[in-house]
Design an enzyme around this catalytic site. Structure first.
Site, short mmCIF file in Angstrom:
data_model
loop_
_atom_site.label_atom_id
_atom_site.label_comp_id
_atom_site.label_asym_id
_atom_site.label_seq_id
_atom_site.Cartn_x
_atom_site.Cartn_y
_atom_site.Cartn_z
N GLU A 11 -17.96 10.81 22.76
CA GLU A 11 -16.59 11.34 22.52
C GLU A 11 -16.67 11.51 20.65
O GLU A 11 -15.53 12.08 20.37
CB GLU A 11 -15.59 10.66 23.39
CG GLU A 11 -15.65 10.77 24.53
CD GLU A 11 -15.18 12.23 24.96
OE1 GLU A 11 -14.14 12.62 24.60
OE2 GLU A 11 -15.78 12.67 26.09
N GLU A 46 0.85 -1.25 0.07
CA GLU A 46 0.12 0.01 0.19
C GLU A 46 0.86 1.11 -0.09
O GLU A 46 0.47 2.59 0.12
CB GLU A 46 -0.96 0.04 1.28
CG GLU A 46 -1.95 -1.21 1.39
CD GLU A 46 -3.14 -1.02 0.55
OE1 GLU A 46 -3.01 -0.31 -0.40
OE2 GLU A 46 -3.91 -1.99 0.58
N HIS A 95 -13.01 -4.48 3.94
CA HIS A 95 -11.35 -4.64 3.93
C HIS A 95 -11.13 -4.06 5.52
O HIS A 95 -10.29 -4.58 5.93
CB HIS A 95 -10.64 -3.91 3.05
CG HIS A 95 -9.26 -3.94 2.55
ND1 HIS A 95 -8.66 -3.64 1.54
CD2 HIS A 95 -8.38 -4.25 3.66
CE1 HIS A 95 -7.41 -3.87 1.91
NE2 HIS A 95 -7.05 -4.14 3.04
N HIS A 148 -3.11 1.73 8.60
CA HIS A 148 -4.07 0.94 7.87
C HIS A 148 -4.57 -0.34 8.57
O HIS A 148 -3.48 -0.95 8.86
CB HIS A 148 -3.69 0.57 6.65
CG HIS A 148 -4.43 -0.40 5.93
ND1 HIS A 148 -6.06 -0.60 5.96
CD2 HIS A 148 -4.27 -1.62 5.44
CE1 HIS A 148 -6.41 -1.65 5.32
NE2 HIS A 148 -5.31 -2.51 4.89
N HIS A 204 -7.33 -3.92 10.00
CA HIS A 204 -8.50 -4.59 9.80
C HIS A 204 -9.12 -4.93 10.96
O HIS A 204 -9.40 -6.05 11.33
CB HIS A 204 -7.77 -5.96 9.02
CG HIS A 204 -7.07 -5.93 7.80
ND1 HIS A 204 -6.63 -7.03 7.13
CD2 HIS A 204 -7.04 -4.86 6.85
CE1 HIS A 204 -5.85 -6.68 6.02
NE2 HIS A 204 -6.04 -5.25 6.03
P1 13P Z 1 1.16 -5.70 3.10
O1 13P Z 1 1.65 -6.63 3.77
O2 13P Z 1 1.82 -5.46 1.78
O3 13P Z 1 1.36 -4.29 3.75
O4 13P Z 1 -0.38 -5.70 2.89
C1 13P Z 1 -1.59 -5.89 3.86
C2 13P Z 1 -2.72 -5.21 3.58
O5 13P Z 1 -3.39 -5.27 4.56
C3 13P Z 1 -3.06 -4.84 2.35
O6 13P Z 1 -4.19 -4.17 2.50
ZN ZN Z 2 -5.36 -4.21 4.10
#
Ligand code: 13P
Ligand code: ZN
Length: 273
Positions: A171, A117, A212, A141, A143
């Protein structure tokens, strides 16, 4: 001289990875993190960097990031392992004079490349640097399960998501007053996801990628982690509320907008109509 591994910004980066892994937001290699390093933070360690690597194209041009250095997680590397073995799981990269290429100057000692990313991180750093006069330095980023779950049941609409998440905890409108941007499913690491996220990050600090994860920007490690944590906790409450049969009462639009004055935030009233 002390090792770069002991530098404050490297330790803070590793701590965030560890804290986020312990929250359950980073299964396997899921998620990635980048930090725009301050000149004065890197200066004492310049002799530990290696400047003989080749520059490689980023895939996007980020002119206002030329000659900057970033600490980034490696592609395929696990957040779980960063704290114990930072040198093999993260890299410091240098952006070239044109803003269109990067090279690894430290880290990923046993091989590897920065996160897939990287173009998304860099184009969004570029926008946030401009929009916040250089204040924002961290992009994360993750998950997180509850926020992802909501992308299967709420309409993929920024206004709906923002309002629902704001209502879950008093909050929330204070922590993310501009609301969250929501994007439909896209291929991870693609130019499309980078550019669409960049459009939305002009207005929001939090972008939800349907089915995602979450992409967010902040000034420092604590603030960015705190933002991710707040969004995911609100999502968890909403999942519980929906599982209990839905809301019986909630905060009104007037309640939410009344927080702007006392907390000196500019709550996005477009999302309260
Ligand atoms: P990477 O291991 O390349 O950082 O990818 C993980 C991910 O969450 C892609 O969206
Ligand atoms: Zn991801």
């Amino acid at each position: 001289m002390s090792s770069i591994i002991d530098a404050g910004f490297v330790k803070a980066f590793a701590k965030l990875c560890d804290d986020a892994y312990n929250k359950g937001w980073h299964e396997r290699n899921g998620g990635n993190l980048s930090y725009r390093i301050k000149d004065e933070e890197l200066k004492p360690y310049l002799s530990q960097l290696s400047f003989d690597g080749e520059f490689k194209p980023i895939g996007v041009t980020v002119e206002n990031l030329k000659n900057e250095f970033f600490l980034v997680t490696g592609s395929g590397k696990y957040f779980q392992n960063v704290k114990a073995d930072i040198e093999n799981n993260v890299a410091i990269i240098e952006i070239d004079e044109s803003g269109s290429a990067y090279r690894i100057v430290w880290g990923l000692a046993s091989g590897g490349v920065p996160t897939s990313e990287l173009p998304t991180h860099l184009i969004n750093h570029s926008i946030k640097k401009e929009k916040t006069n250089g204040l924002h330095r961290v992009i994360m980023h993750s998950h997180p399960a509850n926020t992802i779950a909501l992308t299967f049941v709420l309409p993929l609409d920024s206004k709906v998501f923002s309002r629902e998440l704001w209502e879950m905890m008093t909050e929330c409108p204070i922590v993310f007053p501009r609301g969250v941007g929501v994007l439909p499913w896209m291929v991870p690491g693609s130019a499309d996801i980078a550019l669409k996220t960049a459009e939305r990050i002009k207005e929001h600090d939090v972008i939800i990628w349907a089915h995602h994860g979450v992409f967010c920007s902040g000034a420092d490690f604590d603030e960015t982690f705190g933002l991710m944590h707040t969004v995911e906790k609100a999502a968890e409450i909403l999942v519980k509320v929906l599982s209990c049969g839905g809301k019986r009462q909630t905060m009104s639009a007037d309640d939410i907008s009344s927080l702007s004055g006392p907390y000196k935030v500019n709550i996005n009233t477009d999302y309260l109509k």
